[in-house]
Design a protein around this motif. Structure first.
Motif, PDB file in Angstrom:
ATOM      1  N   GLN A  64       0.806  -1.219   0.000  1.00 12.14           N
ATOM      2  CA  GLN A  64       0.000   0.000   0.000  1.00 12.14           C
ATOM      3  C   GLN A  64       0.839   1.269   0.000  1.00 12.14           C
ATOM      4  O   GLN A  64       0.427   2.291  -0.540  1.00 12.14           O
ATOM      5  N   ILE A  65       2.024   1.201   0.621  1.00 11.45           N
ATOM      6  CA  ILE A  65       2.866   2.402   0.649  1.00 11.45           C
ATOM      7  C   ILE A  65       3.928   2.350  -0.449  1.00 11.45           C
ATOM      8  O   ILE A  65       4.879   3.131  -0.430  1.00 11.45           O
ATOM      9  N   GLN A  66       3.773   1.414  -1.375  1.00 10.07           N
ATOM     10  CA  GLN A  66       4.590   1.315  -2.577  1.00 10.07           C
ATOM     11  C   GLN A  66       6.070   1.069  -2.292  1.00 10.07           C
ATOM     12  O   GLN A  66       6.942   1.584  -2.981  1.00 10.07           O
ATOM     13  N   LEU A  67       6.340   0.255  -1.285  1.00 15.65           N
ATOM     14  CA  LEU A  67       7.709  -0.195  -1.024  1.00 15.65           C
ATOM     15  C   LEU A  67       7.814  -1.638  -1.520  1.00 15.65           C
ATOM     16  O   LEU A  67       7.819  -2.591  -0.742  1.00 15.65           O
ATOM     17  N   TYR A  68       7.891  -1.790  -2.846  1.00 10.44           N
ATOM     18  CA  TYR A  68       7.795  -3.114  -3.449  1.00 10.44           C
ATOM     19  C   TYR A  68       9.038  -3.967  -3.204  1.00 10.44           C
ATOM     20  O   TYR A  68       8.949  -5.195  -3.154  1.00 10.44           O
ATOM     21  N   ALA A  69      10.205  -3.342  -3.090  1.00  8.46           N
ATOM     22  CA  ALA A  69      11.406  -4.117  -2.782  1.00  8.46           C
ATOM     23  C   ALA A  69      11.299  -4.710  -1.373  1.00  8.46           C
ATOM     24  O   ALA A  69      11.659  -5.867  -1.135  1.00  8.46           O
ATOM     25  N   ILE A 127      22.637   0.146  -4.427  1.00  2.19           N
ATOM     26  CA  ILE A 127      21.354  -0.054  -3.761  1.00  2.19           C
ATOM     27  C   ILE A 127      20.173   0.529  -4.542  1.00  2.19           C
ATOM     28  O   ILE A 127      19.113  -0.091  -4.634  1.00  2.19           O
ATOM     29  N   ASP A 128      20.359   1.694  -5.145  1.00  2.34           N
ATOM     30  CA  ASP A 128      19.243   2.308  -5.869  1.00  2.34           C
ATOM     31  C   ASP A 128      18.833   1.503  -7.096  1.00  2.34           C
ATOM     32  O   ASP A 128      17.646   1.187  -7.261  1.00  2.34           O
ATOM     33  N   PRO A 129      19.771   1.123  -7.993  1.00  6.11           N
ATOM     34  CA  PRO A 129      19.360   0.294  -9.126  1.00  6.11           C
ATOM     35  C   PRO A 129      18.882  -1.096  -8.710  1.00  6.11           C
ATOM     36  O   PRO A 129      17.986  -1.669  -9.351  1.00  6.11           O
ATOM     37  N   VAL A 130      19.466  -1.645  -7.625  1.00  8.14           N
ATOM     38  CA  VAL A 130      19.030  -2.966  -7.164  1.00  8.14           C
ATOM     39  C   VAL A 130      17.588  -2.919  -6.690  1.00  8.14           C
ATOM     40  O   VAL A 130      16.763  -3.769  -7.052  1.00  8.14           O
ATOM     41  N   PHE A 131      17.254  -1.920  -5.892  1.00  8.97           N
ATOM     42  CA  PHE A 131      15.886  -1.820  -5.399  1.00  8.97           C
ATOM     43  C   PHE A 131      14.904  -1.477  -6.524  1.00  8.97           C
ATOM     44  O   PHE A 131      13.752  -1.894  -6.495  1.00  8.97           O
ATOM     45  N   ALA A 132      15.376  -0.720  -7.507  1.00  5.23           N
ATOM     46  CA  ALA A 132      14.530  -0.448  -8.670  1.00  5.23           C
ATOM     47  C   ALA A 132      14.236  -1.747  -9.417  1.00  5.23           C
ATOM     48  O   ALA A 132      13.096  -1.991  -9.848  1.00  5.23           O
ATOM     49  N   ALA A 133      15.269  -2.590  -9.580  1.00  5.33           N
ATOM     50  CA  ALA A 133      15.084  -3.873 -10.258  1.00  5.33           C
ATOM     51  C   ALA A 133      14.154  -4.780  -9.459  1.00  5.33           C
ATOM     52  O   ALA A 133      13.273  -5.441 -10.026  1.00  5.33           O
ATOM     53  N   LEU A 134      14.353  -4.825  -8.129  1.00  2.00           N
ATOM     54  CA  LEU A 134      13.481  -5.633  -7.281  1.00  2.00           C
ATOM     55  C   LEU A 134      12.038  -5.148  -7.348  1.00  2.00           C
ATOM     56  O   LEU A 134      11.093  -5.942  -7.346  1.00  2.00           O
ATOM     57  N   THR A 135      11.885  -3.827  -7.424  1.00  2.86           N
ATOM     58  CA  THR A 135      10.536  -3.262  -7.533  1.00  2.86           C
ATOM     59  C   THR A 135       9.875  -3.690  -8.834  1.00  2.86           C
ATOM     60  O   THR A 135       8.690  -4.059  -8.858  1.00  2.86           O
ATOM     61  N   ARG A 136      10.641  -3.670  -9.926  1.00  2.00           N
ATOM     62  CA  ARG A 136      10.083  -4.107 -11.211  1.00  2.00           C
ATOM     63  C   ARG A 136       9.718  -5.591 -11.174  1.00  2.00           C
ATOM     64  O   ARG A 136       8.693  -6.002 -11.740  1.00  2.00           O
ATOM     65  N   ILE A 137      10.541  -6.401 -10.498  1.00  2.00           N
ATOM     66  CA  ILE A 137      10.231  -7.828 -10.370  1.00  2.00           C
ATOM     67  C   ILE A 137       8.930  -8.018  -9.599  1.00  2.00           C
ATOM     68  O   ILE A 137       8.059  -8.808  -9.986  1.00  2.00           O
ATOM     69  N   MET A 138       8.787  -7.257  -8.500  1.00  5.92           N
ATOM     70  CA  MET A 138       7.576  -7.368  -7.702  1.00  5.92           C
ATOM     71  C   MET A 138       6.352  -6.922  -8.488  1.00  5.92           C
ATOM     72  O   MET A 138       5.291  -7.553  -8.411  1.00  5.92           O
ATOM     73  N   MET A 151       4.549   1.694 -11.611  1.00  2.00           N
ATOM     74  CA  MET A 151       5.883   1.873 -11.049  1.00  2.00           C
ATOM     75  C   MET A 151       5.917   3.171 -10.239  1.00  2.00           C
ATOM     76  O   MET A 151       5.638   4.249 -10.761  1.00  2.00           O
ATOM     77  N   PRO A 152       6.229   3.093  -8.944  1.00  2.00           N
ATOM     78  CA  PRO A 152       6.261   4.308  -8.126  1.00  2.00           C
ATOM     79  C   PRO A 152       7.510   5.130  -8.427  1.00  2.00           C
ATOM     80  O   PRO A 152       8.478   4.633  -9.013  1.00  2.00           O
ATOM     81  N   GLU A 153       7.478   6.375  -8.015  1.00  2.00           N
ATOM     82  CA  GLU A 153       8.674   7.218  -8.136  1.00  2.00           C
ATOM     83  C   GLU A 153       9.646   6.849  -7.028  1.00  2.00           C
ATOM     84  O   GLU A 153       9.338   6.960  -5.846  1.00  2.00           O
ATOM     85  N   LEU A 154      10.826   6.379  -7.406  1.00  2.00           N
ATOM     86  CA  LEU A 154      11.810   5.930  -6.430  1.00  2.00           C
ATOM     87  C   LEU A 154      12.871   7.003  -6.227  1.00  2.00           C
ATOM     88  O   LEU A 154      13.579   7.378  -7.161  1.00  2.00           O
ATOM     89  N   LEU A 155      12.969   7.488  -4.999  1.00  2.00           N
ATOM     90  CA  LEU A 155      13.970   8.490  -4.661  1.00  2.00           C
ATOM     91  C   LEU A 155      15.256   7.800  -4.201  1.00  2.00           C
ATOM     92  O   LEU A 155      15.230   6.648  -3.761  1.00  2.00           O
ATOM     93  N   PRO A 156      16.394   8.489  -4.285  1.00  2.00           N
ATOM     94  CA  PRO A 156      17.649   7.893  -3.803  1.00  2.00           C
ATOM     95  C   PRO A 156      17.553   7.515  -2.337  1.00  2.00           C
ATOM     96  O   PRO A 156      16.897   8.188  -1.540  1.00  2.00           O
ATOM     97  N   ASP A 157      18.206   6.414  -1.974  1.00  2.00           N
ATOM     98  CA  ASP A 157      18.177   5.936  -0.601  1.00  2.00           C
ATOM     99  C   ASP A 157      18.817   6.965   0.335  1.00  2.00           C
ATOM    100  O   ASP A 157      19.882   7.504   0.053  1.00  2.00           O
ATOM    101  N   ALA A 158      18.143   7.213   1.468  1.00  2.00           N
ATOM    102  CA  ALA A 158      18.633   8.221   2.413  1.00  2.00           C
ATOM    103  C   ALA A 158      19.870   7.742   3.178  1.00  2.00           C
ATOM    104  O   ALA A 158      20.744   8.534   3.520  1.00  2.00           O
ATOM    105  N   PHE A 159      19.945   6.444   3.445  1.00  2.00           N
ATOM    106  CA  PHE A 159      21.068   5.879   4.193  1.00  2.00           C
ATOM    107  C   PHE A 159      21.547   4.615   3.491  1.00  2.00           C
ATOM    108  O   PHE A 159      21.304   3.499   3.988  1.00  2.00           O
ATOM    109  N   PRO A 160      22.202   4.735   2.349  1.00  2.00           N
ATOM    110  CA  PRO A 160      22.559   3.550   1.553  1.00  2.00           C
ATOM    111  C   PRO A 160      23.387   2.517   2.298  1.00  2.00           C
ATOM    112  O   PRO A 160      23.108   1.318   2.193  1.00  2.00           O
ATOM    113  N   PHE A 161      24.399   2.963   3.064  1.00  2.00           N
ATOM    114  CA  PHE A 161      25.239   1.991   3.762  1.00  2.00           C
ATOM    115  C   PHE A 161      24.466   1.288   4.864  1.00  2.00           C
ATOM    116  O   PHE A 161      24.495   0.047   4.977  1.00  2.00           O
TER     117      PHE A 161
END
Length: 242
Positions: A64-69, A127-138, A151-161
Motif C-alpha cells: 500500500q505504501i509502494q515499497l515493493y522491494a 542499492i538504488d538500481p538494485v531496489f529499482a530492479a526488485l521493484t520491477r520484479i515485484m 511503477m512508483p517514483e523511487l527516490l535515492p536511498d537516504a542511508f545507503p550503507f
C-alpha cells in the motif's frame, strides 16, 4: 478487506510532528512480530506461525505504501519461516529435536562474515538500481495475478550503507535462525540498534520505540541461546564444522 487498509486507523499517537496514525494492520502485524521474536528466543517452534502472519500483514502494508522491494523481502521471509518451521520440527530417533542450538564454527564464521561484508559493500554501491530492479520484479509478479499497479517514483536511498547493512544482515540472521545458530541473535541486536537510530533520525518515533523493544528481546534471546548452546556442548568459534 478494510482491516488490511493502512487508512483504518486504530489510534493516533502523539509522537513527532503531527503525530502518528497507527493502523489496525500495523498494530496486529507488530504484535505477531513481537510474539514471533519472543517465542524464537524461547526456542518455541510456534514462532514461525506468528512469523508467517507478521510478514503477510507487513507485505500488505508495503504494497500500500509502494515499497515493493521491501514487499519482495517479505516473500523471502515467508519462505524462510516455512523452512524454519520444518527444520525445527524434525526429530531424531530419540524423539528429540534434530537441530540443537549451537555456534558457528570458526570457518563458518569467516565465510559468513566475508560474504556479508562483500554483499554490504556491493549493495551500498548499487542499492538504488538494485531496489529499482526488485521493484520491477515485484510489479511483474503482481501483474501476473491480475493486480494493476504502476511503477512508483523511487527516490535515492537516504542511508545507503546502513540500509544495505540492515538488509544483508537481516537475511543472514533469518537463515541462521532457521538452523539454530546463536549468532542469529547477535546479528538481530546489531540490526535493531541500527534501526532505532535510523527511525529516530527520520522522525518515525513509533517504529523507534518498537525496535527498542525488539533490541531488548534480542538481547534476552542471545543470553538464552548462549546458555542453551553451552548445555548442548557447543562453544563459540569451535574449530570443527557443526
Amino acid at each position: 478487506m478494510d482491516f488490511f487498509s493502512i487508512n483504518n486507523v486504530m489510534v493516533h499517537i502523539l509522537l513527532g510532528e503531527g503525530g502518528y496514525a497507527l493502523s489496525w494492520i500495523e498494530t496486529i502485524g507488530t504484535i505477531f512480530g513481537l510474539l514471533c521474536i519472543w517465542c524464537a528466543s524461547r526456542e518455541k517452534t510456534i514462532n514461525y506461525l506468528f512469523g508467517l502472519i507478521n510478514v503477510t500483514l507487513f507485505a500488505a502494508i508495503f504494497f500500500q505504501i509502494q515499497l515493493y522491494a521491501s514487499l519482495l523481502l517479505q516473500v523471502f521471509f515467508f519462505a524462510a519461516n516455512i523452512y524454519g518451521w520444518y527444520a525445527w520440527s524434525r526429530q531424531n530417533e530419540e524423539q528429540e529435536a534434530a537441530l540443537k542450538v549451537r555456534w558457528l564454527s570458526r570457518q563458518q564464521t569467516l565465510v559468513l562474515g566475508s560474504a556479508c561484508i562483500i554483499a554490504i559493500l556491493l549493495m551500498t554501491l548499487f542499492i538504488d538500481p538494485v531496489f529499482a530492479a526488485l521493484t520491477r520484479i515485484m510489479l511483474a509478479l503482481l501483474h501476473t495475478v491480475g493486480m494493476s499497479v504502476v511503477m512508483p517514483e523511487l527516490l535515492p536511498d537516504a542511508f545507503p550503507f546502513w540500509d544495505s547493512t540492515v538488509l544483508v544482515l537481516s537475511i543472514a540472521a533469518m537463515v541462521l535462525m532457521t538452523r539454530k545458530y546463536v549468532e542469529n541473535w547477535l546479528l538481530w541486536v546489531l540490526i535493531d540498534v541500527i534501526s532505532v537510530v535510523i527511525y529516530t533520525v527520520q522522525g518515525v518515533y513509533a517504529m523507534s520505540l518498537e525496535y527498542i523493544l525488539l533490541t531488548a528481546i534480542a538481547v534476552m534471546g542471545s543470553y538464552s541461546w548462549i546458555l542453551s548452546a553451552k548445555r548442548n556442548g557447543y562453544t563459540p568459534l569451535a574449530a570443527s564444522v557443526s
